[in-house]
Design a protein around this motif. Structure first.
Motif, PDB file in Angstrom:
ATOM      1  N   LEU A 139       5.742 -10.362   2.496  1.00 17.36           N
ATOM      2  CA  LEU A 139       6.846 -10.739   1.609  1.00 17.36           C
ATOM      3  C   LEU A 139       8.072  -9.897   1.942  1.00 17.36           C
ATOM      4  N   PRO A 140       9.263 -10.491   1.858  1.00 17.76           N
ATOM      5  CA  PRO A 140      10.477  -9.714   2.114  1.00 17.76           C
ATOM      6  C   PRO A 140      10.582  -8.530   1.140  1.00 17.76           C
ATOM      7  N   HIS A 141      11.200  -7.482   1.619  1.00 10.92           N
ATOM      8  CA  HIS A 141      11.305  -6.270   0.804  1.00 10.92           C
ATOM      9  C   HIS A 141      12.088  -6.523  -0.484  1.00 10.92           C
ATOM     10  N   TRP A 142      13.109  -7.365  -0.415  1.00 16.45           N
ATOM     11  CA  TRP A 142      13.932  -7.597  -1.601  1.00 16.45           C
ATOM     12  C   TRP A 142      13.181  -8.382  -2.672  1.00 16.45           C
ATOM     13  N   ILE A 143      12.225  -9.227  -2.258  1.00 10.18           N
ATOM     14  CA  ILE A 143      11.396  -9.934  -3.241  1.00 10.18           C
ATOM     15  C   ILE A 143      10.423  -8.959  -3.899  1.00 10.18           C
ATOM     16  N   LEU A 144       9.824  -8.088  -3.086  1.00 11.93           N
ATOM     17  CA  LEU A 144       8.925  -7.083  -3.659  1.00 11.93           C
ATOM     18  C   LEU A 144       9.657  -6.178  -4.640  1.00 11.93           C
ATOM     19  N   SER A 145      10.896  -5.814  -4.298  1.00 10.78           N
ATOM     20  CA  SER A 145      11.686  -4.964  -5.194  1.00 10.78           C
ATOM     21  C   SER A 145      11.992  -5.683  -6.500  1.00 10.78           C
ATOM     22  N   ALA A 146      12.307  -6.981  -6.412  1.00  8.86           N
ATOM     23  CA  ALA A 146      12.589  -7.745  -7.625  1.00  8.86           C
ATOM     24  C   ALA A 146      11.347  -7.860  -8.506  1.00  8.86           C
ATOM     25  N   MET A 147      10.192  -8.068  -7.895  1.00 11.36           N
ATOM     26  CA  MET A 147       8.948  -8.175  -8.660  1.00 11.36           C
ATOM     27  C   MET A 147       8.614  -6.850  -9.343  1.00 11.36           C
ATOM     28  N   LYS A 148       8.774  -5.748  -8.621  1.00 10.02           N
ATOM     29  CA  LYS A 148       8.516  -4.434  -9.208  1.00 10.02           C
ATOM     30  C   LYS A 148       9.485  -4.127 -10.346  1.00 10.02           C
ATOM     31  N   CYS A 149      10.708  -4.614 -10.203  1.00 16.65           N
ATOM     32  CA  CYS A 149      11.724  -4.358 -11.233  1.00 16.65           C
ATOM     33  C   CYS A 149      11.302  -4.943 -12.570  1.00 16.65           C
ATOM     34  N   LEU A 150      10.852  -6.210 -12.568  1.00 14.63           N
ATOM     35  CA  LEU A 150      10.466  -6.849 -13.824  1.00 14.63           C
ATOM     36  C   LEU A 150       9.161  -6.278 -14.367  1.00 14.63           C
ATOM     37  N   VAL A 151       8.230  -5.932 -13.467  1.00  7.16           N
ATOM     38  CA  VAL A 151       6.956  -5.373 -13.917  1.00  7.16           C
ATOM     39  C   VAL A 151       7.165  -4.023 -14.588  1.00  7.16           C
ATOM     40  N   ASN A 152       8.046  -3.195 -13.993  1.00  6.80           N
ATOM     41  CA  ASN A 152       8.266  -1.832 -14.490  1.00  6.80           C
ATOM     42  C   ASN A 152       9.484  -1.703 -15.408  1.00  6.80           C
ATOM     43  N   TRP A 153      10.028  -2.815 -15.845  1.00  7.29           N
ATOM     44  CA  TRP A 153      11.232  -2.788 -16.707  1.00  7.29           C
ATOM     45  C   TRP A 153      10.984  -1.908 -17.934  1.00  7.29           C
ATOM     46  N   PRO A 154      11.924  -1.090 -18.321  1.00  6.10           N
ATOM     47  CA  PRO A 154      13.336  -1.025 -17.901  1.00  6.10           C
ATOM     48  C   PRO A 154      13.633  -0.043 -16.763  1.00  6.10           C
ATOM     49  N   SER A 155      12.630   0.595 -16.181  1.00  7.37           N
ATOM     50  CA  SER A 155      12.897   1.527 -15.077  1.00  7.37           C
ATOM     51  C   SER A 155      12.795   0.779 -13.759  1.00  7.37           C
ATOM     52  N   CYS A 156      13.918   0.438 -13.171  1.00  7.93           N
ATOM     53  CA  CYS A 156      13.974  -0.298 -11.900  1.00  7.93           C
ATOM     54  C   CYS A 156      14.393   0.673 -10.807  1.00  7.93           C
ATOM     55  N   SER A 157      13.446   1.432 -10.315  1.00  8.81           N
ATOM     56  CA  SER A 157      13.787   2.490  -9.353  1.00  8.81           C
ATOM     57  C   SER A 157      14.217   1.931  -8.003  1.00  8.81           C
ATOM     58  N   ASP A 158      13.723   0.718  -7.656  1.00  7.55           N
ATOM     59  CA  ASP A 158      14.044   0.176  -6.346  1.00  7.55           C
ATOM     60  C   ASP A 158      15.432  -0.466  -6.288  1.00  7.55           C
ATOM     61  N   LEU A 159      15.994  -0.764  -7.438  1.00  6.99           N
ATOM     62  CA  LEU A 159      17.284  -1.446  -7.447  1.00  6.99           C
ATOM     63  C   LEU A 159      18.379  -0.449  -7.803  1.00  6.99           C
ATOM     64  N   LYS A 160      19.369  -0.331  -6.930  1.00  3.91           N
ATOM     65  CA  LYS A 160      20.449   0.632  -7.137  1.00  3.91           C
ATOM     66  C   LYS A 160      21.635   0.008  -7.869  1.00  3.91           C
ATOM     67  N   GLN A 161      21.643  -1.365  -7.943  1.00  4.81           N
ATOM     68  CA  GLN A 161      22.803  -2.020  -8.548  1.00  4.81           C
ATOM     69  C   GLN A 161      22.816  -1.776 -10.063  1.00  4.81           C
ATOM     70  N   PRO A 162      23.975  -1.689 -10.643  1.00  4.43           N
ATOM     71  CA  PRO A 162      24.068  -1.543 -12.101  1.00  4.43           C
ATOM     72  C   PRO A 162      23.594  -2.822 -12.790  1.00  4.43           C
ATOM     73  N   THR A 163      22.902  -2.681 -13.897  1.00  4.83           N
ATOM     74  CA  THR A 163      22.424  -3.839 -14.643  1.00  4.83           C
ATOM     75  C   THR A 163      23.493  -4.321 -15.603  1.00  4.83           C
ATOM     76  N   TYR A 164      23.358  -5.556 -16.036  1.00  4.46           N
ATOM     77  CA  TYR A 164      24.297  -6.173 -16.967  1.00  4.46           C
ATOM     78  C   TYR A 164      23.501  -7.100 -17.878  1.00  4.46           C
ATOM     79  N   SER A 165      24.148  -7.643 -18.874  1.00  7.17           N
ATOM     80  CA  SER A 165      23.478  -8.534 -19.806  1.00  7.17           C
ATOM     81  C   SER A 165      23.000  -9.789 -19.067  1.00  7.17           C
ATOM     82  N   GLY A 166      21.736 -10.061 -19.157  1.00 11.33           N
ATOM     83  CA  GLY A 166      21.153 -11.197 -18.444  1.00 11.33           C
ATOM     84  C   GLY A 166      20.711 -10.864 -17.030  1.00 11.33           C
ATOM     85  N   PHE A 167      20.776  -9.576 -16.660  1.00 12.35           N
ATOM     86  CA  PHE A 167      20.399  -9.162 -15.304  1.00 12.35           C
ATOM     87  C   PHE A 167      18.940  -9.509 -15.014  1.00 12.35           C
TER      88      PHE A 167
END
Length: 529
Positions: free
Chosen positions: A239-267
């Motif tokens: 799987l592409p790295h960016w898909i794995l990062s997105a999956m980890k982000c939702l699983v570990n929400w609200p701590s998204c360590s793999d994503l450096k972008q700032p979050t926003y409403s509806g992110f």
């Protein structure tokens, strides 16, 4: 009409389709309705049909309460397209059914789908390669084989030659198993077990066994990491790295360590949409088109959860490794997101778990040809997967152990006796044929005499037989195998130690045997009268 459980077997989707049509026709209330100043007998509103069919599907054990109202509307669209229902003017053929007040009715006879009758066939017997037959060409005398390791008690029970039951034996040589041989054994025994769990006479009508790749089974069993996730040899299929990062982000929400972008409403919804779009664009579902029928057949076992889990465990071993890994990661993400209380709702209208099932069902299971119930069947399977993913997507340990034991058994040298039970997986060996010098020398080697020495020791140590019988058996053994006997009893003294002579004790002196000392005879005079 009472609903019945449609078990595993061929054409299960078609059988379910016919079952639902019959139940819907029998359970849908028909009344008189008015439309545009005109009355219509024996018809129903679209919304009434949705209510009735939704309740019917929810109470049916083949589908269950997971069925949504939206899925019910989609099924009624297919009913209209296939002329199961028609509008009050007799029109059908399009999927323009909506959950509203329009009027529909049943045609004189709703068409039931036909399927070919199941041909009669005996129970499929998985045949294993015959490793005993010698190769044509080079001699087998130098083939490396493992020395036999068998319990002496088993030897005594099955092959006791010293008691005079069978007078002759020989070593049966096994060919060294190649990797291809082992892979084919894995395939044969895996399919055999799957057939047994499903309770079918044959897998032919639910699975094309020629499409099962034996290499995939072995890779899925042995190429795994500590978490049980498949490791791929070809890294380009990961799987592409960016898909794995997105999956980890939702699983570990609200701590998204793999994503450096700032979050926003509806992110979080945008991240979820990215994952959905990636899996939705796949040309083939993760369970593949080829295995659709076998997974639909497994759904018939959901009333027996333990059997359903085992059947799905085995079926998932058949998948290509890259599909199995993606399935493991996706289903684990779906289950953990559904349980993440800190994650905001990803939809305003449905619960997170229901959303997971709806958006990913067709990414996991669907048919290459349009099947009228494939969405409902996929939703049922995905719900069960989410509830039991840790067991289903792990390697079945019992199956693994049994196959490994069988492979070890095939690699052993076997001793066969005339009249003894033959190996169940192998034809009985031939006992009267000429052997080569190499085979003769090999049988004389000490390693090949270990089982005989174990048998002799069993006779020596057996305390349940009398001394007379033990001597008789030892004598028979010495006559048949003098070399083995001589190793155990190198001299008459060692043999005599086995049966020590008992010292004779003097009998006790009895009191009644005591007599008075001997007295000489005294002649007396006789008096004559």
């Amino acid at each position: 009409m009472e609903p019945r459980l449609v078990g595993p077997g061929p054409y299960r989707a078609t059988r379910l389709w016919n079952e639902i049509i019959e139940l819907f026709r029998a359970g849908m209330p028909l009344r008189k309705h008015r439309c545009r100043f005109k009355s219509y007998e024996r018809c129903f509103k679209a919304s009434e049909a949705v209510e009735c069919l939704h309740e019917l599907l929810g109470s049916n054990q083949n589908f269950g309460p997971e069925v949504t109202r939206d899925q019910t509307v989609k099924l009624l669209k297919k009913f209209l397209k296939n002329h199961v229902i028609e509008d009050i003017k007799g029109r059908w053929g399009k999927e323009d059914f909506e959950d509203d007040g329009r009027l529909y009715r049943f045609p004189p006879s709703s068409p039931l789908k036909s399927y070919p009758k199941k041909p009669s066939c005996g129970k499929e017997v998985i045949k294993f390669p015959d490793w005993d037959e010698p190769r044509a060409g080079p001699s087998q005398e130098h083939i490396p084989v493992k020395s036999i390791a068998m319990n002496s008690e088993m030897w005594y029970k099955r092959h006791s030659i010293a008691i005079g039951e069978v007078p002759a034996c020989k070593l049966v040589f096994r060919r060294e198993l190649t990797q291809t041989n082992i892979e084919e054994i894995w395939k044969s025994m895996t399919l055999s077990r799957l057939q047994k769990v499903l309770g079918l006479d044959s897998l032919d009508e639910v699975l094309d066994t020629k499409l099962v790749n034996s290499k995939h089974i072995v890779q899925n069993v042995y190429n795994v990491n500590k978490q049980g996730i498949v490791t791929l040899e070809d890294k380009s299929k990961e799987l592409p790295h960016w898909i794995l990062s997105a999956m980890k982000c939702l699983v570990n929400w609200p701590s998204c360590s793999d994503l450096k972008q700032p979050t926003y409403s509806g992110f979080e919804r945008d991240v979820f949409k990215t994952i959905v779009d990636y899996f939705s664009q796949m040309k083939e579902p993760l369970l593949t088109f080829n295995f659709f029928d076998i997974f639909v057949s497994v759904l018939g076992l959901l009333q027996k959860p333990s059997k359903a889990v085992e059947a799905l465990q085995i079926s998932c071993l058949l998948l290509p490794p890259e599909n199995r890994k993606r399935l493991q990661l996706l289903v684990r993400m779906m289950a953990r997101i559904s349980l993440n209380q800190d994650l905001p709702r990803l939809s305003e209208s449905v619960r997170t778990r229901t959303l997971m099932v709806q958006v990913f069902s067709r990414c996991i299971l669907c048919s290459k040809d349009e099947i009228d119930l494939d969405e409902l069947l996929a939703a049922k399977l995905v719900s069960f997967l989410m509830d039991n993913y840790q067991e289903i997507l792990s390697v079945p340990s019992a199956l693994k152990s049994s196959i490994e034991d069988h492979v070890v058994h095939l690699q052993r040298v076997q001793i066969k006796y005339a009249g003894a039970d033959s190996d169940a997986t192998l034809p009985p060996p031939s006992f009267c044929h000429q052997m080569t010098t190499g085979e003769f020398e090999y049988q004389r080697a000490p390693g090949s005499q270990e089982p005989l020495a174990a048998l002799l020791e069993e006779i020596v140590m057996n305390k349940e037989i009398s001394v007379k019988d033990k001597k008789k058996k030892l004598k028979q053994f010495q006559k048949s195998y003098p070399e083995v006997y001589r190793v155990r009893f190198p001299s008459p003294e060692t043999e005599a130690m086995l049966f020590p002579e008992k010292t004779k004790q003097k009998p006790p002196i009895l009191m009644w045997a005591l007599k008075k000392p001997f007295q000489p005879f005294h002649r007396t005079r006789s008096f004559r009268m």
